[in-house]
Enzyme design. Structure first.
Site, PDB file in Angstrom:
ATOM      1  N   GLU A  97      -9.761 -10.068  -7.215  1.00 19.20           N
ATOM      2  CA  GLU A  97      -8.833  -9.286  -7.397  1.00 19.20           C
ATOM      3  C   GLU A  97      -7.895  -8.874  -8.537  1.00 19.20           C
ATOM      4  O   GLU A  97      -7.066  -7.832  -8.843  1.00 19.20           O
ATOM      5  CB  GLU A  97      -8.172  -9.150  -5.840  1.00 19.20           C
ATOM      6  CG  GLU A  97     -10.042  -8.947  -4.800  1.00 19.20           C
ATOM      7  CD  GLU A  97      -9.007  -8.735  -3.369  1.00 19.20           C
ATOM      8  OE1 GLU A  97      -9.096  -8.477  -3.208  1.00 19.20           O
ATOM      9  OE2 GLU A  97      -7.723  -8.863  -3.421  1.00 19.20           O
ATOM     10  N   ASN A 105      -0.968  -0.177   6.975  1.00 20.61           N
ATOM     11  CA  ASN A 105      -0.980  -1.414   6.999  1.00 20.61           C
ATOM     12  C   ASN A 105       0.151  -2.032   6.626  1.00 20.61           C
ATOM     13  O   ASN A 105      -0.053  -3.063   6.210  1.00 20.61           O
ATOM     14  CB  ASN A 105      -2.043  -2.738   7.963  1.00 20.61           C
ATOM     15  CG  ASN A 105      -3.320  -2.645   6.876  1.00 20.61           C
ATOM     16  OD1 ASN A 105      -3.479  -2.394   5.676  1.00 20.61           O
ATOM     17  ND2 ASN A 105      -4.345  -3.643   7.312  1.00 20.61           N
ATOM     18  N   TYR A 164     -12.803  -2.099  -2.058  1.00 22.03           N
ATOM     19  CA  TYR A 164     -13.193  -2.214  -0.802  1.00 22.03           C
ATOM     20  C   TYR A 164     -14.607  -2.010  -1.100  1.00 22.03           C
ATOM     21  O   TYR A 164     -15.105  -2.024  -0.128  1.00 22.03           O
ATOM     22  CB  TYR A 164     -12.511  -0.925  -0.788  1.00 22.03           C
ATOM     23  CG  TYR A 164     -10.931  -1.475  -0.138  1.00 22.03           C
ATOM     24  CD1 TYR A 164     -10.511  -2.296   0.095  1.00 22.03           C
ATOM     25  CD2 TYR A 164     -10.249  -0.466  -0.196  1.00 22.03           C
ATOM     26  CE1 TYR A 164      -9.375  -2.724   0.979  1.00 22.03           C
ATOM     27  CE2 TYR A 164      -8.634  -1.013  -0.366  1.00 22.03           C
ATOM     28  CZ  TYR A 164      -8.319  -2.129   0.581  1.00 22.03           C
ATOM     29  OH  TYR A 164      -7.625  -2.399   0.909  1.00 22.03           O
ATOM     30  N   LYS A 208       0.763  -1.460  -0.345  1.00 23.60           N
ATOM     31  CA  LYS A 208       0.192   0.014   0.312  1.00 23.60           C
ATOM     32  C   LYS A 208       1.122   1.614   0.433  1.00 23.60           C
ATOM     33  O   LYS A 208       1.766   1.155   0.247  1.00 23.60           O
ATOM     34  CB  LYS A 208      -1.141   0.347   0.965  1.00 23.60           C
ATOM     35  CG  LYS A 208      -2.001  -1.131   1.504  1.00 23.60           C
ATOM     36  CD  LYS A 208      -2.916  -1.653   2.682  1.00 23.60           C
ATOM     37  CE  LYS A 208      -3.399  -2.305   1.722  1.00 23.60           C
ATOM     38  NZ  LYS A 208      -4.399  -2.406   3.779  1.00 23.60           N
ATOM     39  N   THR A 229      -5.275  -8.118  10.808  1.00 23.44           N
ATOM     40  CA  THR A 229      -5.937  -6.639   9.980  1.00 23.44           C
ATOM     41  C   THR A 229      -4.923  -4.916  10.930  1.00 23.44           C
ATOM     42  O   THR A 229      -4.611  -4.374  10.131  1.00 23.44           O
ATOM     43  CB  THR A 229      -7.515  -6.569   9.439  1.00 23.44           C
ATOM     44  OG1 THR A 229      -7.668  -7.638   8.803  1.00 23.44           O
ATOM     45  CG2 THR A 229      -7.861  -4.912   9.391  1.00 23.44           C
ATOM     46  N   HIS A 240      -1.692  -5.393   1.214  1.00 21.61           N
ATOM     47  CA  HIS A 240      -2.673  -6.964   1.230  1.00 21.61           C
ATOM     48  C   HIS A 240      -2.572  -7.562   0.817  1.00 21.61           C
ATOM     49  O   HIS A 240      -2.215  -8.080  -0.021  1.00 21.61           O
ATOM     50  CB  HIS A 240      -3.792  -5.214   0.074  1.00 21.61           C
ATOM     51  CG  HIS A 240      -5.065  -6.414  -0.063  1.00 21.61           C
ATOM     52  ND1 HIS A 240      -6.081  -6.389   0.262  1.00 21.61           N
ATOM     53  CD2 HIS A 240      -5.389  -7.233  -1.247  1.00 21.61           C
ATOM     54  CE1 HIS A 240      -7.023  -7.585  -0.167  1.00 21.61           C
ATOM     55  NE2 HIS A 240      -6.661  -7.819  -1.019  1.00 21.61           N
ATOM     56  N   ARG A 275      -2.049 -14.655   3.808  1.00 25.24           N
ATOM     57  CA  ARG A 275      -2.756 -13.817   4.660  1.00 25.24           C
ATOM     58  C   ARG A 275      -2.691 -14.215   5.996  1.00 25.24           C
ATOM     59  O   ARG A 275      -2.394 -13.569   7.412  1.00 25.24           O
ATOM     60  CB  ARG A 275      -4.534 -14.343   4.560  1.00 25.24           C
ATOM     61  CG  ARG A 275      -5.019 -14.054   4.038  1.00 25.24           C
ATOM     62  CD  ARG A 275      -5.901 -12.817   4.218  1.00 25.24           C
ATOM     63  NE  ARG A 275      -6.063 -12.589   5.096  1.00 25.24           N
ATOM     64  CZ  ARG A 275      -6.889 -10.920   5.016  1.00 25.24           C
ATOM     65  NH1 ARG A 275      -6.510 -10.496   4.191  1.00 25.24           N
ATOM     66  NH2 ARG A 275      -7.709 -10.961   6.020  1.00 25.24           N
ATOM     67  N   ARG A 286       2.367  -7.171   8.735  1.00 29.74           N
ATOM     68  CA  ARG A 286       2.035  -6.016   9.804  1.00 29.74           C
ATOM     69  C   ARG A 286       2.430  -6.258  10.975  1.00 29.74           C
ATOM     70  O   ARG A 286       2.900  -4.941  11.941  1.00 29.74           O
ATOM     71  CB  ARG A 286       0.790  -6.023   9.586  1.00 29.74           C
ATOM     72  CG  ARG A 286      -0.082  -5.813   8.634  1.00 29.74           C
ATOM     73  CD  ARG A 286      -1.352  -5.820   8.215  1.00 29.74           C
ATOM     74  NE  ARG A 286      -1.856  -5.924   7.482  1.00 29.74           N
ATOM     75  CZ  ARG A 286      -2.954  -6.150   7.065  1.00 29.74           C
ATOM     76  NH1 ARG A 286      -3.901  -7.078   7.013  1.00 29.74           N
ATOM     77  NH2 ARG A 286      -3.832  -5.872   5.543  1.00 29.74           N
ATOM     78  N   PHE A 292     -15.132   4.389   8.124  1.00 28.69           N
ATOM     79  CA  PHE A 292     -13.416   4.312   8.039  1.00 28.69           C
ATOM     80  C   PHE A 292     -13.394   4.061   6.316  1.00 28.69           C
ATOM     81  O   PHE A 292     -12.077   4.427   5.516  1.00 28.69           O
ATOM     82  CB  PHE A 292     -12.656   3.509   8.242  1.00 28.69           C
ATOM     83  CG  PHE A 292     -12.416   2.085   8.438  1.00 28.69           C
ATOM     84  CD1 PHE A 292     -12.198   1.680   7.043  1.00 28.69           C
ATOM     85  CD2 PHE A 292     -13.400   1.387   9.178  1.00 28.69           C
ATOM     86  CE1 PHE A 292     -12.373   0.157   6.764  1.00 28.69           C
ATOM     87  CE2 PHE A 292     -13.532   0.140   9.350  1.00 28.69           C
ATOM     88  CZ  PHE A 292     -13.104  -1.057   7.727  1.00 28.69           C
TER      89      PHE A 292
HETATM   90  P1  TYD Z   1     -10.693  -5.619   6.074  1.00 22.21           P
HETATM   91  O1  TYD Z   1     -10.727  -6.890   4.328  1.00 22.21           O
HETATM   92  O2  TYD Z   1     -11.343  -5.666   6.816  1.00 22.21           O
HETATM   93  O3  TYD Z   1      -8.769  -6.129   6.245  1.00 22.21           O
HETATM   94  P2  TYD Z   1      -8.182  -7.129   5.337  1.00 22.21           P
HETATM   95  O4  TYD Z   1      -6.945  -6.015   4.964  1.00 22.21           O
HETATM   96  O5  TYD Z   1      -6.605  -7.251   6.610  1.00 22.21           O
HETATM   97  O6  TYD Z   1      -8.680  -7.991   4.251  1.00 22.21           O
HETATM   98  O7  TYD Z   1     -10.141  -3.771   5.513  1.00 22.21           O
HETATM   99  C1  TYD Z   1      -9.811  -3.076   4.703  1.00 22.21           C
HETATM  100  C2  TYD Z   1      -8.273  -2.397   5.008  1.00 22.21           C
HETATM  101  O8  TYD Z   1      -9.283  -1.099   5.820  1.00 22.21           O
HETATM  102  C3  TYD Z   1      -7.155  -2.937   5.711  1.00 22.21           C
HETATM  103  O9  TYD Z   1      -6.133  -2.957   5.296  1.00 22.21           O
HETATM  104  C4  TYD Z   1      -7.388  -1.730   6.825  1.00 22.21           C
HETATM  105  C5  TYD Z   1      -8.518  -0.179   6.675  1.00 22.21           C
HETATM  106  N1  TYD Z   1      -9.320  -0.767   8.002  1.00 22.21           N
HETATM  107  C6  TYD Z   1      -8.909   0.463   8.814  1.00 22.21           C
HETATM  108  O10 TYD Z   1      -8.886   1.715   8.408  1.00 22.21           O
HETATM  109  N2  TYD Z   1     -10.133   0.457   9.472  1.00 22.21           N
HETATM  110  C7  TYD Z   1     -10.445  -0.563  10.435  1.00 22.21           C
HETATM  111  O11 TYD Z   1     -11.011  -0.160  11.386  1.00 22.21           O
HETATM  112  C8  TYD Z   1     -10.308  -1.787   9.998  1.00 22.21           C
HETATM  113  C9  TYD Z   1     -11.427  -2.973  10.248  1.00 22.21           C
HETATM  114  C10 TYD Z   1     -10.272  -1.805   8.342  1.00 22.21           C
END
Ligand code: TYD
Length: 179
Positions: free
Chosen positions: A155, A141, A78, A38, A120, A144, A114, A131, A86
């Site tokens: 994706e 973070n 997304y 990212k 996350t 992805h 993963r 992470r 958020f």
């Molecule tokens: P998500 O798809 O739930 O997690 P992952 O990336 O682990 O599959 O969320 C997508 C992204 O959204 C996540 O990497 C970071 C952001 N995010 C926030 O900024 N705040 C939050 O509370 C959550 C759940 C995600």
């Protein structure tokens, strides 16, 4: 001599049973996933380290590009999070600079990626995960990885044109897989 070799081969096949042979068949080792560094990861010069983790694990790189993500790609990517509070901040952050999009291939690569990426929220991510080693806050973070085989397929087709993926023979293959 030949007969002894043949009977040993048959014995080994029987001992292995049908399950493991199928479990490690061609389809299973050709699984693919989308991994992306990212904007925060790119800005913090973490691209090399993130690529290195996947290479060293034994996965094979089949697609790689640096992109300023178009808005329609991010909103499709997304889509499921559209209603989350958020979401606007997430889209703004993902648009804030270039992203390194990659496709990695290998046995169980979706699930293993993963695990390698970690929770996350970096605050809950274990040391040893990307992470858990490289980030501190959920809003930044760094990396992805697709969360299921079906999502990975969607994706990959969202971020890559089919012609951008390279099918190639890795010379380390027989040191990573029996098949
Ligand atoms: P998500 O798809 O739930 O997690 P992952 O990336 O682990 O599959 O969320 C997508 C992204 O959204 C996540 O990497 C970071 C952001 N995010 C926030 O900024 N705040 C939050 O509370 C959550 C759940 C995600």
């Amino acid at each position: 001599m030949l007969l002894r070799g043949l009977s040993r081969l048959l014995r080994d096949r029987r001992a292995a049973g049908p399950g493991p042979r199928w479990a490690s068949g061609i389809a299973a080792i050709r699984e693919q996933t989308l991994v992306a560094v990212k904007p925060d990861g790119v800005q913090r010069r973490l691209v090399g380290e993130i690529i290195q983790r996947f290479e060293r694990r034994g996965f094979q790189l089949v697609g790689l590009k640096l992109v300023q993500a178009p808005h329609d790609v991010l909103s499709a990517h997304y889509h499921d999070l559209e209603e989350k509070p958020f979401y606007p901040a997430l889209i703004e952050y993902m648009s804030s600079g270039p992203i390194v999009a990659m496709v990695w291939e290998g046995h169980d690569v979706v699930r293993v990626s993963r695990v390698m990426v970690g929770s996350t929220s970096p605050a809950h991510a274990l040391p040893g995960t990307l992470r858990g080693d490289l980030c501190v806050h959920i809003s930044r973070n760094a990396v992805h990885a697709s969360d299921s085989v079906e999502v990975a397929k969607k994706e990959i087709s969202l971020w890559f044109h089919h012609s951008e993926l390279v099918e190639w023979q890795c010379c380390a293959h027989s040191n990573l897989y029996k098949v």
